[in-house]
Design a protein around this motif. Structure first.
Motif, short mmCIF file in Angstrom:
data_model
loop_
_atom_site.label_atom_id
_atom_site.label_comp_id
_atom_site.label_asym_id
_atom_site.label_seq_id
_atom_site.Cartn_x
_atom_site.Cartn_y
_atom_site.Cartn_z
N ARG A 640 0.82 -1.21 0.00
CA ARG A 640 0.00 0.00 0.00
C ARG A 640 0.86 1.27 0.00
NH1 ARG A 640 -2.61 0.08 6.05
NH2 ARG A 640 -1.53 1.95 6.73
N ARG A 641 2.16 1.09 0.33
CA ARG A 641 3.04 2.27 0.33
C ARG A 641 3.21 2.83 -1.08
NH1 ARG A 641 4.43 2.51 5.32
NH2 ARG A 641 4.53 0.56 6.48
N GLN A 643 0.88 3.63 -2.88
CA GLN A 643 -0.11 4.70 -3.01
C GLN A 643 0.40 5.96 -2.31
OE1 GLN A 643 -2.75 4.45 -4.74
NE2 GLN A 643 -3.23 2.27 -4.88
N THR A 644 1.06 6.85 -3.09
CA THR A 644 1.63 8.04 -2.44
C THR A 644 0.62 9.16 -2.31
OG1 THR A 644 2.32 8.81 -4.59
CG2 THR A 644 3.93 7.56 -3.32
N GLY A 645 -0.39 9.14 -3.16
CA GLY A 645 -1.36 10.25 -3.13
C GLY A 645 -0.89 11.43 -3.94
N VAL A 646 0.34 11.33 -4.47
CA VAL A 646 0.84 12.45 -5.28
C VAL A 646 0.52 12.17 -6.75
CG1 VAL A 646 2.88 13.76 -5.94
CG2 VAL A 646 2.66 12.81 -3.63
N VAL A 647 -0.21 13.11 -7.37
CA VAL A 647 -0.69 12.89 -8.74
C VAL A 647 0.46 12.62 -9.68
CG1 VAL A 647 -2.10 13.85 -10.58
CG2 VAL A 647 -2.53 14.46 -8.20
N GLN A 648 1.55 13.32 -9.46
CA GLN A 648 2.65 13.22 -10.42
C GLN A 648 3.33 11.85 -10.39
OE1 GLN A 648 4.22 16.81 -9.06
NE2 GLN A 648 3.93 17.88 -11.01
N ALA A 651 1.30 9.75 -12.53
CA ALA A 651 1.52 10.09 -13.93
C ALA A 651 2.82 9.46 -14.42
CB ALA A 651 1.57 11.61 -14.08
N ILE A 652 3.86 9.52 -13.59
CA ILE A 652 5.14 8.92 -13.97
C ILE A 652 4.96 7.43 -14.21
CG2 ILE A 652 7.45 8.33 -13.13
CD1 ILE A 652 7.49 11.05 -11.75
N ILE A 655 3.14 6.83 -17.45
CA ILE A 655 3.97 7.09 -18.62
C ILE A 655 5.06 6.04 -18.76
CG2 ILE A 655 5.66 8.71 -19.58
CD1 ILE A 655 3.73 10.86 -18.23
N MET B 23 5.05 16.87 -15.41
CA MET B 23 5.94 16.24 -14.47
C MET B 23 6.58 17.21 -13.50
SD MET B 23 5.67 13.23 -15.24
CE MET B 23 6.26 11.80 -16.06
N MET B 31 -0.52 22.54 -14.44
CA MET B 31 -0.58 21.15 -14.89
C MET B 31 -1.71 20.95 -15.88
SD MET B 31 0.32 19.03 -11.46
CE MET B 31 0.02 17.43 -12.09
N LEU B 92 -0.16 20.79 -5.71
CA LEU B 92 -0.66 19.41 -5.67
C LEU B 92 0.23 18.47 -4.89
CD1 LEU B 92 -2.10 18.91 -9.26
CD2 LEU B 92 -3.30 19.42 -7.13
N LEU B 95 -1.06 18.10 -1.39
CA LEU B 95 -2.39 17.52 -1.20
C LEU B 95 -2.27 15.99 -1.26
CD1 LEU B 95 -4.34 19.94 -3.48
CD2 LEU B 95 -4.57 19.75 -1.01
N LYS B 96 -2.03 15.40 -0.10
CA LYS B 96 -1.77 13.95 -0.09
C LYS B 96 -2.80 13.19 0.74
CE LYS B 96 3.19 14.28 -0.74
NZ LYS B 96 4.48 14.22 -0.06
N LEU B 98 -5.11 11.42 -0.07
CA LEU B 98 -5.55 10.16 -0.66
C LEU B 98 -4.50 9.05 -0.52
CD1 LEU B 98 -7.44 11.06 -3.94
CD2 LEU B 98 -8.34 10.06 -1.85
N ARG B 99 -3.35 9.38 0.14
CA ARG B 99 -2.33 8.34 0.31
C ARG B 99 -2.80 7.34 1.36
NH1 ARG B 99 2.84 11.05 3.12
NH2 ARG B 99 3.68 8.99 2.74
N TRP B 100 -2.09 6.17 1.38
CA TRP B 100 -2.46 5.08 2.27
C TRP B 100 -2.82 5.57 3.64
CZ3 TRP B 100 2.07 5.02 5.38
CH2 TRP B 100 3.22 5.55 4.76
#
Lengths: 672, 100
Positions: A640-641, A643-648, A651-652, A655, B23, B31, B92, B95-96, B98-100
Motif C-alpha cells: 500500500r506504500r 499509493q503516495t497520493g501524489v498525482v505526479q 503520472a510517472i 507514462i 511532471m 498542470m 498538488l 495535497l496527499k 488520498l495516500r495510504w
C-alpha cells in the motif's frame, strides 16, 4: 416365448401401488379414511395380476416373464417373474392387502392417516419392484427405497423421541449392510467388465442371467487375503450376504428390528412379515447360484442363520412387551430361513424351496400375530404382558386366531402325515435338512442350533399366549372385540396359517426348484456345486422316526413348560426371573448389545476417532486458512506504500508503463 | 504541400513540452494547461493524418477531442477551485490526503 396379454401387465405390479402412493400423498387428506381405498384397490389389482402369473407358472414353469428395457448404455430396467419371484409377489401383495384393510380401522382417527397410507403404499411398491427386478442394480435401488420407507414408517409418530430414535437406528444399522451390498455390486461389476474385456454390445451388464453366466470365471479369480486364497465369488457373495444381514435382522445387525416396534403395529406387521426383512432372504435366494458355487459363503450363511435363530430366541423368552417378543421371534425365524438357504451346500436347489416355504408360511402367521397384538393393544391400551391377562374373555376372536398363529409358529403337526399347521411343514423341513447336513458332514452345530431354537420358540410364544389371554386381568383395563374390518383379515390369515403348509408342501418346493432350471438361465446346479467342490447329498424327509418326531417333541415340551409356569402357575420363577439373576439380567438387557454399540462403538470408538481427527484437522485447516490471511495482510501492508497520493507519481508510473509497453510491442514485432 | 513528418514532429515536440510540464510543475493550474498542450498535440496529429489520407474522419475526431477538452478543463478547474477553498492551497504535492 409367446407374448401373451398377462405379460403386458407384469410391470403394473409395482407401478399401481406407486401410483396409489402419489394419489394418496397429495389428495389423501381430502378423502375419507385418509384415502385408504386407493392403495387397497391398487394392491388388490397387483395381487390379482401376481396370482394369475403364479398360477400360469404353476401350470407351466417354463413361461418365465422376462422383459428388459435399455436404461443407461449396458444397464437395463426390467421385469423377471420366475417361480421364486412369483410366489414372493403373490405373498407380498396378499399380506400387504390384508394389512391395509386392517389398518383402515386401526389407524382411523390418527392425524397422519393419509401419510400412513401413502407411505405403506410406497413400501409395498418398493418391495414388489425389488422382487421382480431382473438386474441387481434395479434390485439395489428398490432395496434402498424399502429402507427409506421403513425409516419413514418406523418414525411415523416422529413427535415421540423414542420413535425418531428407532427410525434413525433402523436406518443406520441397515445402512451398514447396504454399504456392503453396494460394495459387492461394485466388485462384481468390475470383475465382469474385466472378464468380458469391456462393455459388450447386446448384453445387459448386471442382469441376473448375465451375472450367472460368469460364475465359473468369477470362481476361478483368486485373491490372497491374509495368506488365504479366496475366490472373488466368495467375496462378492459374502458382501451380498452382509446386505442381507442388515435388512433381514441377522446377528449382529438385528438390533434395529425390536426397536422398529415404535411404528404403528400394522407397520410392524408389514415389516416383519411381507416387506423389509424378507428382502435379505430374497436376495440370497435370488443370487443362490453364486452362493452354491461359493461353499464358504454358504457355510457362513448357515452358521449365522442358525446362531441368530437361537440367539434371538433366548431374548424372546424374557421380554415383557407383547410386540418385542414377536420382534425377537421374527429375528429367530429369519435365522431359520437363512439356515435353510445355507444348507444349500448339502441339498442344492431344494434349499430355496424350504427357505422360501418357511418365508411364505411365516409371513402369514407373523402378520397374524402382529395384527392380533395390534388388536389387543387397540382395545386394551397396553402392550405390557405383566398388565394383561384374561384378554380371551373380552376378545374371543383375537384370542383364537392368535392361538392358531402361535401353534403355527411353534410348528405343531403330526410328523409323517399331511396334518399340521403351516409352520410345522416348513420349519421341520429346515430342521431335517440340518440333520441331513450333519449326517453328511459330521457337523452337527446347525442341527443343534435349530433344535434348541425350536424349543425356545415354543416356550416364548406360549408364554405370550398364556400371559396375555388366560388367567385374571392383572390391571384395570376395559377391552372389547375389534370391529369386523379388523377381525376378517385376522380370520383369513388364521385359515392360511392353518392349512397353507399342508396343502402346498410338496408342490411348493418342487415349484421353487424350477427357479433356476428354466429357459431364463437354465443353470446346472450340480455343476456349480462342483465348482465349489461340495457334493449334493439328496432329499430331506426320509429320516428315521426319531428325527422326524424330535422337532415336534421339542415344541410340545416348550408348550408344557409355558403351561406349567404361566397357566397353572405351579412353579414360581421367583428369583430366577429377576434382575438379581445374572443370566436373566443378561438376556433382559439383550446381551448389552445396545450399550456396546452405542457407548462402545459409536460413542467410544467412532466418536472418539472423529473427535481426535477433527482436532487434528482443526489445527491443519486453521493454520492453512489463517496463514493465507496473515500472508495477504502482510503483503498488502507493504504494497500500500505504493499509493503516495501524489498525482505526479501516478503520472510517472502511467507514462513509464506505457513507454515500456511500446518498447515491448516493438521488440516482439522485431522478433516476429 | 508541407510533408506529414513536419506536423508529426511539431506534435511530438508539443507533447513532450506538455509532458515535461505535467511532471515538473506543482501548481495545479499549470498542470492542467500542460495537459491541454498534450491534447492539442494529439489533435494536430489527427488533423494531419486526416489531410494526409484525404478523409474527414480525423477532423471529426479532433472536433470531438476539443469539445471534450473544453468540458474536462471546466470540470478540472472547478475541482481546483473547490480544493483551493477547502485547503487554501493549490500545490498538488502537498495535497496527499488520498495516500495510504
Amino acid at each position: 416365448m409367446v407374448k401373451t396379454a398377462l405379460e403386458e401387465f407384469a410391470f403394473l405390479i409395482p407401478l399401481l401401488p406407486a401410483l396409489a402412493f402419489v394419489i394418496t400423498f397429495f389428495f389423501g387428506r381430502k378423502m375419507p379414511s385418509g384415502g385408504a381405498i386407493v392403495p387397497i384397490l391398487a394392491i388388490a389389482a397387483s395381487f390379482v395380476i401376481s396370482l394369475m402369473i403364479t398360477l400360469r407358472l404353476l401350470a407351466n414353469p417354463d413361461e418365465v416373464i422376462s422383459q428388459s428395457y435399455p436404461w443407461f448404455a449396458v444397464l437395463n430396467i426390467g421385469v423377471l417373474i420366475d417361480p421364486l419371484a412369483a410366489v414372493m409377489l403373490s405373498m407380498v401383495s396378499f399380506v400387504s392387502l390384508l394389512i391395509h384393510i386392517y389398518a383402515v380401522s386401526y389407524m382411523s382417527g390418527d392425524p397422519g392417516e393419509a401419510r400412513y397410507f401413502a407411505e405403506t403404499a410406497l413400501f409395498t411398491a418398493a418391495m414388489l419392484s425389488l422382487v421382480l427386478s431382473d438386474n441387481i442394480l434395479q434390485l439395489f435401488v428398490s432395496w434402498e427405497l424399502v429402507g427409506l420407507c421403513s425409516y419413514l414408517l418406523i418414525g411415523f409418530w416422529f413427535e415421540r423421541p423414542s420413535a425418531a430414535a428407532a427410525a434413525k437406528k433402523a436406518f443406520l444399522t441397515t445402512r451398514i449392510g447396504d454399504v456392503m451390498f453396494l460394495t459387492g455390486i461394485i466388485v462384481l461389476t468390475s470383475d465382469i467388465l474385466k472378464l468380458a474385456g469391456g462393455f459388450q454390445d447386446g448384453t445387459y451388464l448386471l442382469r441376473f442371467d448375465e451375472i450367472f453366466s460368469y460364475i465359473p470365471q468369477l470362481s476361478a479369480l483368486q485373491t490372497n487375503i491374509f495368506g488365504f486364497e479366496v475366490s472373488h465369488l466368495t467375496i462378492i457373495t459374502l458382501l451380498f450376504f452382509g446386505g442381507a444381514v442388515g435388512k433381514s435382522g441377522q446377528f449382529p445387525l438385528h438390533v434395529w428390528l425390536p426397536d422398529a416396534m415404535e411404528g404403528p403395529t400394522t407397520v410392524s406387521a408389514l415389516i416383519h412379515a411381507a416387506t423389509m426383512v424378507t428382502a435379505g432372504v430374497y436376495l440370497v435366494a435370488r443370487t443362490f447360484p453364486m452362493f452354491i458355487a461359493a461353499p464358504d459363503s454358504l457355510m457362513v450363511v448357515a452358521y449365522l442363520g442358525g446362531f441368530t435363530a437361537l440367539f434371538a430366541g433366548t431374548m424372546g423368552i424374557v421380554m415383557n412387551d407383547l410386540k418385542r417378543v414377536l420382534a425377537y421371534s421374527t429375528i429367530s425365524q429369519l435365522g431359520y430361513m437363512m439356515l435353510g438357504l445355507g444348507l444349500g451346500s448339502a441339498i442344492g436347489l431344494e434349499a430355496i424351496g424350504i427357505s422360501l416355504f418357511h418365508l411364505i408360511n411365516h409371513a402369514f402367521f407373523k402378520a397374524l400375530l402382529f395384527l392380533c397384538a395390534g388388536s389387543v393393544i387397540h382395545a386394551v391400551g397396553t402392550q405390557d404382558m405383566r398388565e394383561l391377562g384374561g384378554v380371551r374373555k373380552v376378545m374371543p376372536v383375537t384370542a383364537a386366531t392368535m392361538a392358531i398363529a402361535a401353534l403355527a409358529l411353534a410348528g405343531f403337526g403330526i410328523p409323517g402325515t399331511s396334518i399340521g399347521t403351516s409352520g410345522f411343514f416348513s420349519k421341520d423341513a429346515i430342521i431335517e435338512a440340518a440333520y441331513l447336513f450333519g449326517e453328511n458332514s459330521n457337523n452337527w452345530i446347525p442341527y443343534a442350533f435349530s433344535i434348541a431354537a425350536a424349543l425356545l420358540t415354543s416356550i416364548y410364544i406360549f408364554r405370550l399366549i398364556f400371559m396375555t389371554f388366560t388367567g385374571k386381568p392383572r390391571s384395570d383395563y376395559h377391552g372389547h372385540e375389534s370391529p369386523a374390518i379388523m377381525t376378517i383379515p385376522l380370520s383369513i390369515l388364521a385359515i392360511f396359517s392353518l392349512v397353507f403348509g399342508g396343502l402346498t408342501k410338496t408342490g411348493f418346493m418342487n415349484f421353487l426348484e424350477e427357479t433356476f432350471a428354466n429357459g431364463f438361465v437354465n443353470l446346472n446346479i450340480g455343476g456349480l456345486a462342483a465348482l465349489g467342490r461340495n457334493e449334493l447329498v439328496g432329499t430331506a424327509g426320509s429320516e428315521s422316526l426319531f428325527v422326524q418326531w424330535l422337532p415336534m417333541i421339542v415344541a410340545v415340551a416348550g408348550l408344557a413348560v409355558a403351561f406349567v409356569i404361566y397357566y397353572l402357575r405351579i412353579i414360581k420363577l421367583g428369583p430366577l426371573a429377576s434382575m438379581k439373576n445374572p443370566v436373566y439380567r443378561l438376556l433382559y438387557k439383550r446381551y448389552y448389545q445396545h450399550k456396546i454399540y452405542t457407548e462402545f462403538f459409536s460413542l467410544g470408538i467412532v466418536y472418539g476417532v472423529i473427535a481426535l481427527l477433527s482436532q487434528v484437522l482443526d489445527v491443519i485447516i486453521d493454520s492453512i486458512v489463517e496463514g493465507i490471511g496473515i500472508l495477504t495482510v502482510g503483503v498488502s501492508e507493504e504494497l500500500r506504500r505504493v499509493q503516495t497520493g501524489v498525482v505526479q507519481t501516478y503520472a510517472i508510473v502511467v507514462i513509464a508503463g506505457v513507454s515500456l509497453l511500446i518498447i515491448l510491442v516493438k521488440l516482439i514485432m522485431e522478433v516476429l | 504541400m508541407i510533408p506529414l513528418i513536419f506536423y508529426l514532429g511539431l506534435a511530438a515536440l508539443l507533447f513532450s513540452i506538455g509532458l515535461y510540464g505535467v511532471m515538473t510543475h506543482k501548481n495545479g493550474i499549470r498542470m492542467i494547461m500542460c495537459i491541454e498542450l498534450m491534447l492539442n498535440s494529439a489533435n494536430l496529429n489527427l488533423v494531419a493524418f486526416s489531410s494526409y489520407t484525404d478523409t474527414l474522419n480525423g477532423q471529426v475526431f479532433a472536433v470531438f477531442s476539443i469539445a471534450l477538452a473544453a468540458a474536462e478543463a471546466a470540470v478540472g478547474f472547478a475541482i481546483l477551485m473547490a480544493i483551493y477553498r477547502m485547503h487554501d492551497k493549490i500545490n498538488l504535492n502537498e495535497l496527499k490526503s488520498l495516500r495510504w
